[in-house]
Enzyme design. Sequence first.
Site, PDB file in Angstrom:
ATOM      1  N   CYS A 223     -13.056  13.477 -47.224  1.00 29.02           N
ATOM      2  CA  CYS A 223     -13.555  14.401 -46.198  1.00 29.02           C
ATOM      3  C   CYS A 223     -14.981  14.823 -46.506  1.00 29.02           C
ATOM      4  CB  CYS A 223     -12.659  15.633 -46.134  1.00 29.02           C
ATOM      5  SG  CYS A 223     -11.014  15.303 -45.470  1.00 29.02           S
ATOM      6  N   CYS A 403     -30.867   9.312 -49.548  1.00 28.07           N
ATOM      7  CA  CYS A 403     -29.595   9.545 -48.868  1.00 28.07           C
ATOM      8  C   CYS A 403     -29.031  10.857 -49.393  1.00 28.07           C
ATOM      9  CB  CYS A 403     -28.620   8.385 -49.099  1.00 28.07           C
ATOM     10  SG  CYS A 403     -28.105   8.164 -50.805  1.00 28.07           S
TER      11      CYS A 403
END
EC number: 2.7.7.80
Length: 449
Positions: A223, A403
């Site tokens: 998640c 990133c």
Amino acid sequence: MEVATQSAEALKRQIATTEEELKRLKEQLAVVEAQSSIEKAVDGLELGAGPVTTGKWPLELEEYKRYGRQMIVPSIGIQGQLRLKAASVLIVGAGGLGCPAAAYVAGAGVGTLGIVDGDTVETSNLHRQILHNTAKVGMKKVDKIVEKYDLVLDCTDHPTSRYLISDICILLCKPLISASALRTDGQLIVLNSPPLPTGDASGGPCYRCVFPKPPPAESVVSCGDGGILGPVVGTMGVLQALEAIKLITSGKLLAREGEKADDASMLLFSANSNPPFRSVRLRARRAKCFACSAEGGLTLEGLSSGSLDYVLFCGVTTPVKILEPEERIEAREYERILKEGNRRDHLLVDVREKVQFDICSIEGSVNVPFSTLQGSGGLAAEGEMPAWIPEALPSDAPIYLVCRLGNDSQIIARKLKENGLGKDSRYIGDLKDGLKAWKEQVDNSWPEY
């Protein structure tokens, strides 16, 4: 005089810090003392329901009032309520699935509720884990473990724990309700129901029957990486509670002689589909299943001795280490480059997906999502410049990749080099540890998500 002033300032700062900590502790104490009735049920204040039969009536008068609207449902009745009161349920995982499941299982009147979770509460949990709150950040989610129970709810979020929990339920002949959720999708399965012994083909399938082989380790998305919508995981947790109540009130916690499993199915949920629910029929127990077949090798001795390595079985993921140290720069070093040079003298490419780039980004960075660069879509033919590189960028200008955590950026940096972009004197590298390091080293106001 200057030394005294500095000492005084230091003491003032220490007092301010202590007062802030005291304020936080007082707020935390107030919240803990004012917990809702649902949370009290989960923490054990209403779990011990006492004997099934007391005095003239099988339930206490207060229980008739509390569970009355539940008991008049034809499939429940007084007998179903008594079964709930006598039942014990173990919930493994007090997260997005476990919180709503625990609330509704406790609210239904289950006599004993056990919760197992070794994790601590994080701020990022709070949008979906409804039993926790801001004052509990950093605390252990649950500190108690119940050894004996009739039914298990797997509310964990990784294949290793799912295989382990299923194996335990097979060995102990316990039915299992397993669910998972990611982004806007979820799935639910009732396993080992009826919970017949190993080798009895009439029993319900186990997790290994449905998923004989775990998914590749690199494909497992958490998640934290993939995102999760609170109502989605809440829906799956509530459905787990519903299946638990159905099993208990129907008297199917224990296998009866000659009983055969109903047709097993997997319930799939997608918030963006119409209709959002669909069911997939599953086969019965697999003939050569390692856990539940007569030919299986699963034993309690093997499980307790540690000879079964679930991490190894599911695959071990290690941090990405593709680039050499000289091909990576620290976040603070890139900040120095920004301050000393011209933003047009280099290119910073943010390879996060657009939905993340829109949340926050370093000024001047260009968004080229990782998904578009995995294939050849975002790359030009060998030796040519991709369309996302500005024409005005000098041929020897460095290209930096960034990133979220510094993994995807390494992959793309290597891919660009292999495509010929770095064959001249152009430097291609990434920001080590990504935007996480940017927050730690450069800008502590950077939003963490």
